[in-house]
Scaffold this motif. Structure first.
Motif, PDB file in Angstrom:
ATOM      1  N   PHE A  48       0.700  -1.135  -0.088  1.00 21.97           N
ATOM      2  CA  PHE A  48       0.162   0.099  -0.076  1.00 21.97           C
ATOM      3  C   PHE A  48       0.921   1.395  -0.032  1.00 21.97           C
ATOM      4  O   PHE A  48       0.620   2.299  -0.688  1.00 21.97           O
ATOM      5  CB  PHE A  48      -0.861  -0.037   1.165  1.00 21.97           C
ATOM      6  N   CYS A  49       2.029   1.340   0.855  1.00 20.21           N
ATOM      7  CA  CYS A  49       2.952   2.543   0.892  1.00 20.21           C
ATOM      8  C   CYS A  49       3.648   2.745  -0.286  1.00 20.21           C
ATOM      9  O   CYS A  49       4.305   3.885  -0.375  1.00 20.21           O
ATOM     10  CB  CYS A  49       3.475   2.366   2.386  1.00 20.21           C
ATOM     11  N   GLU A  50       3.716   1.875  -1.133  1.00 16.68           N
ATOM     12  CA  GLU A  50       4.521   2.129  -2.372  1.00 16.68           C
ATOM     13  C   GLU A  50       3.917   2.913  -3.469  1.00 16.68           C
ATOM     14  O   GLU A  50       4.338   3.312  -4.377  1.00 16.68           O
ATOM     15  CB  GLU A  50       4.955   0.880  -2.712  1.00 16.68           C
ATOM     16  N   TRP A  51       2.631   3.131  -3.168  1.00 11.70           N
ATOM     17  CA  TRP A  51       1.607   3.883  -4.312  1.00 11.70           C
ATOM     18  C   TRP A  51       1.995   5.336  -3.975  1.00 11.70           C
ATOM     19  O   TRP A  51       2.027   5.941  -2.672  1.00 11.70           O
ATOM     20  CB  TRP A  51       0.286   3.476  -3.955  1.00 11.70           C
ATOM     21  N   ARG A  52       1.971   6.236  -5.153  1.00 16.80           N
ATOM     22  CA  ARG A  52       1.798   7.661  -4.870  1.00 16.80           C
ATOM     23  C   ARG A  52       0.408   8.123  -4.575  1.00 16.80           C
ATOM     24  O   ARG A  52      -0.408   7.184  -5.142  1.00 16.80           O
ATOM     25  CB  ARG A  52       2.515   8.083  -6.245  1.00 16.80           C
ATOM     26  N   LEU A  53       0.194   9.284  -4.017  1.00 18.39           N
ATOM     27  CA  LEU A  53      -1.350   9.387  -3.535  1.00 18.39           C
ATOM     28  C   LEU A  53      -2.079   9.722  -4.858  1.00 18.39           C
ATOM     29  O   LEU A  53      -3.241   9.438  -4.761  1.00 18.39           O
ATOM     30  CB  LEU A  53      -1.029  10.804  -2.695  1.00 18.39           C
ATOM     31  N   ASP A  54      -1.456  10.285  -5.915  1.00 14.72           N
ATOM     32  CA  ASP A  54      -2.209  10.526  -7.116  1.00 14.72           C
ATOM     33  C   ASP A  54      -2.737   9.292  -7.928  1.00 14.72           C
ATOM     34  O   ASP A  54      -3.648   9.471  -8.391  1.00 14.72           O
ATOM     35  CB  ASP A  54      -1.632  11.432  -8.238  1.00 14.72           C
ATOM     36  N   ASP A  55      -1.813   8.362  -7.871  1.00 13.60           N
ATOM     37  CA  ASP A  55      -2.027   6.933  -8.453  1.00 13.60           C
ATOM     38  C   ASP A  55      -3.110   6.129  -7.683  1.00 13.60           C
ATOM     39  O   ASP A  55      -3.987   5.595  -8.082  1.00 13.60           O
ATOM     40  CB  ASP A  55      -0.808   6.101  -8.627  1.00 13.60           C
ATOM     41  N   LEU A  56      -2.760   6.372  -6.350  1.00 10.12           N
ATOM     42  CA  LEU A  56      -3.873   5.657  -5.576  1.00 10.12           C
ATOM     43  C   LEU A  56      -5.185   6.309  -5.519  1.00 10.12           C
ATOM     44  O   LEU A  56      -6.247   5.643  -5.600  1.00 10.12           O
ATOM     45  CB  LEU A  56      -3.377   5.947  -4.046  1.00 10.12           C
ATOM     46  N   TYR A  57      -5.462   7.581  -5.707  1.00 11.36           N
ATOM     47  CA  TYR A  57      -6.714   8.149  -5.719  1.00 11.36           C
ATOM     48  C   TYR A  57      -7.269   7.817  -7.017  1.00 11.36           C
ATOM     49  O   TYR A  57      -8.415   7.385  -7.083  1.00 11.36           O
ATOM     50  CB  TYR A  57      -6.501   9.751  -5.633  1.00 11.36           C
ATOM     51  N   GLY A  58      -6.434   7.975  -8.316  1.00 11.33           N
ATOM     52  CA  GLY A  58      -6.921   7.483  -9.567  1.00 11.33           C
ATOM     53  C   GLY A  58      -7.558   5.782  -9.551  1.00 11.33           C
ATOM     54  O   GLY A  58      -8.735   5.726 -10.061  1.00 11.33           O
ATOM     55  N   SER A  59      -6.659   5.163  -8.942  1.00 11.70           N
ATOM     56  CA  SER A  59      -7.128   3.672  -8.907  1.00 11.70           C
ATOM     57  C   SER A  59      -8.379   3.492  -8.029  1.00 11.70           C
ATOM     58  O   SER A  59      -9.095   2.688  -8.358  1.00 11.70           O
ATOM     59  CB  SER A  59      -5.849   3.075  -8.180  1.00 11.70           C
ATOM     60  N   THR A  60      -8.321   4.134  -7.124  1.00  7.99           N
ATOM     61  CA  THR A  60      -9.508   4.130  -6.090  1.00  7.99           C
ATOM     62  C   THR A  60     -10.831   4.360  -6.634  1.00  7.99           C
ATOM     63  O   THR A  60     -11.824   3.798  -6.856  1.00  7.99           O
ATOM     64  CB  THR A  60      -9.254   4.707  -4.778  1.00  7.99           C
ATOM     65  N   VAL A  61     -10.735   5.612  -7.311  1.00 18.84           N
ATOM     66  CA  VAL A  61     -12.004   6.107  -8.104  1.00 18.84           C
ATOM     67  C   VAL A  61     -12.437   5.389  -9.167  1.00 18.84           C
ATOM     68  O   VAL A  61     -13.562   4.798  -9.301  1.00 18.84           O
ATOM     69  CB  VAL A  61     -11.703   7.784  -8.712  1.00 18.84           C
ATOM     70  N   ALA A  62     -11.270   4.952 -10.187  1.00 19.60           N
ATOM     71  CA  ALA A  62     -11.815   3.828 -11.321  1.00 19.60           C
ATOM     72  C   ALA A  62     -12.378   2.811 -10.653  1.00 19.60           C
ATOM     73  O   ALA A  62     -13.166   2.237 -11.048  1.00 19.60           O
ATOM     74  CB  ALA A  62     -10.409   3.514 -11.959  1.00 19.60           C
ATOM     75  N   CYS A  63     -12.032   2.019  -9.657  1.00 12.20           N
ATOM     76  CA  CYS A  63     -12.566   0.750  -8.935  1.00 12.20           C
ATOM     77  C   CYS A  63     -13.902   1.143  -8.434  1.00 12.20           C
ATOM     78  O   CYS A  63     -14.767   0.340  -9.011  1.00 12.20           O
ATOM     79  CB  CYS A  63     -11.644   0.462  -8.032  1.00 12.20           C
ATOM     80  N   TRP A  64     -14.077   2.254  -7.850  1.00 11.21           N
ATOM     81  CA  TRP A  64     -15.341   2.380  -7.271  1.00 11.21           C
ATOM     82  C   TRP A  64     -16.281   2.665  -8.575  1.00 11.21           C
ATOM     83  O   TRP A  64     -17.528   2.289  -8.368  1.00 11.21           O
ATOM     84  CB  TRP A  64     -15.408   3.691  -6.482  1.00 11.21           C
ATOM     85  N   GLN A  65     -16.177   3.391  -9.467  1.00 13.19           N
ATOM     86  CA  GLN A  65     -16.857   3.714 -10.768  1.00 13.19           C
ATOM     87  C   GLN A  65     -17.044   2.122 -11.638  1.00 13.19           C
ATOM     88  O   GLN A  65     -18.306   2.085 -11.722  1.00 13.19           O
ATOM     89  CB  GLN A  65     -15.988   4.588 -11.450  1.00 13.19           C
ATOM     90  N   PHE A  66     -16.058   1.331 -11.513  1.00 19.25           N
ATOM     91  CA  PHE A  66     -16.463   0.195 -11.961  1.00 19.25           C
ATOM     92  C   PHE A  66     -17.594  -0.835 -11.215  1.00 19.25           C
ATOM     93  O   PHE A  66     -18.609  -1.327 -11.957  1.00 19.25           O
ATOM     94  CB  PHE A  66     -15.062  -0.553 -11.984  1.00 19.25           C
ATOM     95  N   LEU A  67     -17.398  -0.566  -9.829  1.00 20.80           N
ATOM     96  CA  LEU A  67     -18.172  -1.222  -9.160  1.00 20.80           C
ATOM     97  C   LEU A  67     -19.577  -0.708  -8.962  1.00 20.80           C
ATOM     98  O   LEU A  67     -20.552  -1.563  -9.090  1.00 20.80           O
ATOM     99  CB  LEU A  67     -17.819  -1.256  -7.499  1.00 20.80           C
ATOM    100  N   GLN A  68     -19.874   0.522  -9.279  1.00 17.32           N
ATOM    101  CA  GLN A  68     -21.086   1.003  -9.488  1.00 17.32           C
ATOM    102  C   GLN A  68     -21.761   0.602 -10.773  1.00 17.32           C
ATOM    103  O   GLN A  68     -23.152   0.657 -10.915  1.00 17.32           O
ATOM    104  CB  GLN A  68     -21.082   2.635  -9.482  1.00 17.32           C
ATOM    105  N   GLN A  69     -21.217   0.032 -11.655  1.00 19.36           N
ATOM    106  CA  GLN A  69     -21.797  -0.281 -13.042  1.00 19.36           C
ATOM    107  C   GLN A  69     -22.186  -1.792 -12.708  1.00 19.36           C
ATOM    108  O   GLN A  69     -22.865  -2.397 -13.644  1.00 19.36           O
ATOM    109  CB  GLN A  69     -21.001  -0.256 -14.020  1.00 19.36           C
TER     110      GLN A  69
END
Length: 71
Positions: A48-69
């Motif tokens: 978890f701590c190897e991720w950059r904050l911007d990458d973590l944010y983008g990945s999290t939002v993308a996963c959330w959006q996928f799950l909403q579909q």
């Protein structure tokens, strides 16, 4: 040498939550903040701590959006 422990993970989760709060409308941010607590609960601090904050944010939002579909 970077730290990879529960405290570092908690700090990065806090930063992610702050990033979500600053970028998204309040209702969506609240939902996404609830999601990240469960989604990253079992994530290894080392991974978890190897991720950059911007990458973590983008990945999290993308996963959330996928799950909403998904039904």
């Amino acid at each position: 040498m970077p730290r990879y422990d529960a405290e570092s993970k908690a700090q990065l989760l806090f930063q992610l939550s702050e990033e979500i709060n600053s970028r998204l409308p309040e209702e969506r941010a609240r939902e996404l903040n609830g999601f990240i607590r469960f989604y990253y609960a079992s994530a290894s601090p080392v991974d978890f701590c190897e991720w950059r904050l911007d990458d973590l944010y983008g990945s999290t939002v993308a996963c959330w959006q996928f799950l909403q579909q998904r039904k």
